[in-house]
Design an enzyme around this catalytic site. Structure first.
Site, PDB file in Angstrom:
ATOM      1  CB  SER A 139      -3.500   4.923   9.317  1.00 42.68           C
ATOM      2  OG  SER A 139      -3.523   3.983  10.356  1.00 42.68           O
ATOM      3  CG  HIS A 190      -4.453   3.247   3.306  1.00 42.94           C
ATOM      4  ND1 HIS A 190      -3.403   2.757   4.038  1.00 42.94           N
ATOM      5  CD2 HIS A 190      -5.361   3.686   4.223  1.00 42.94           C
ATOM      6  CE1 HIS A 190      -3.668   2.881   5.335  1.00 42.94           C
ATOM      7  NE2 HIS A 190      -4.856   3.449   5.458  1.00 42.94           N
ATOM      8  CD  GLN A 198      -6.727   1.747  10.890  1.00 47.61           C
ATOM      9  OE1 GLN A 198      -7.601   2.587  10.734  1.00 47.61           O
ATOM     10  NE2 GLN A 198      -5.427   2.035  10.876  1.00 47.61           N
ATOM     11  CG  HIS A 223      -0.320   0.382   2.502  1.00 47.55           C
ATOM     12  ND1 HIS A 223      -0.908   1.242   3.399  1.00 47.55           N
ATOM     13  CD2 HIS A 223       0.857   0.012   3.057  1.00 47.55           C
ATOM     14  CE1 HIS A 223      -0.129   1.365   4.456  1.00 47.55           C
ATOM     15  NE2 HIS A 223       0.935   0.635   4.273  1.00 47.55           N
TER      16      HIS A 223
END
Length: 146
Positions: free
Chosen positions: A137, A140, A114, A38
């Site tokens: 976070s 992505h 997540q 990612h």
């Protein structure tokens, strides 16, 4: 190991043989495990506002979610048009420590990432890149590699 890669083993006669392993492997508990890479771009709403690239978090704190998405879309477009490799862009641009491994997260199963990330990664076919995925976070793009 990506689908179609051969693994070396020994036959019952001691001779070397090559066998294909499926793209998605199973954990010891029998759960599906996949492999993905990612690129993460953190922004002012991210839960941790520091990264290897921005240890004091100044750039991250000044980056809006919209700007982070814009950056990721430009990276995704460069990959899609063949102007850059995912691995190179992950190493140069990702705010995740996986940037040291060109974005590679290794194998993981359900419940280890997540939820939005997990759902997007498991929905991809090997070789596919996700749309923008939002997590606590940051934002992505995900490349499923196995």
């Amino acid at each position: 190991m990506p689908d179609g890669e051969a693994a070396e083993g020994r036959s019952d006669r001691g001779k070397r043989k090559r066998e294909k392993r499926p793209a998605a492997e199973m954990s010891a508990a029998g759960e599906e495990r996949i492999r993905a890479s990612h690129i993460l771009i953190k922004h002012e709403g991210s839960r941790r506002k520091s990264s290897l690239k921005d240890s004091d978090g100044r750039v991250i704190s000044a980056t809006t979610r919209e700007k982070a998405v814009e950056q990721l879309m430009a990276l995704r477009e460069a990959i899609a048009f063949g102007n850059a490799k995912f691995e190179d862009l992950a190493a140069q641009n990702s705010d995740c420590s996986s940037a040291k491994r060109c974005g590679d997260l290794g194998r993981f199963g359900k419940g280890q990432m997540q939820k939005p990330f997990e759902q997007a990664a498991f929905a991809l076919k090997v070789g596919e890149i996700s749309d923008i995925v939002d997590t606590d976070s940051g934002v992505h793009i995900i490349l499923r590699t196995g």
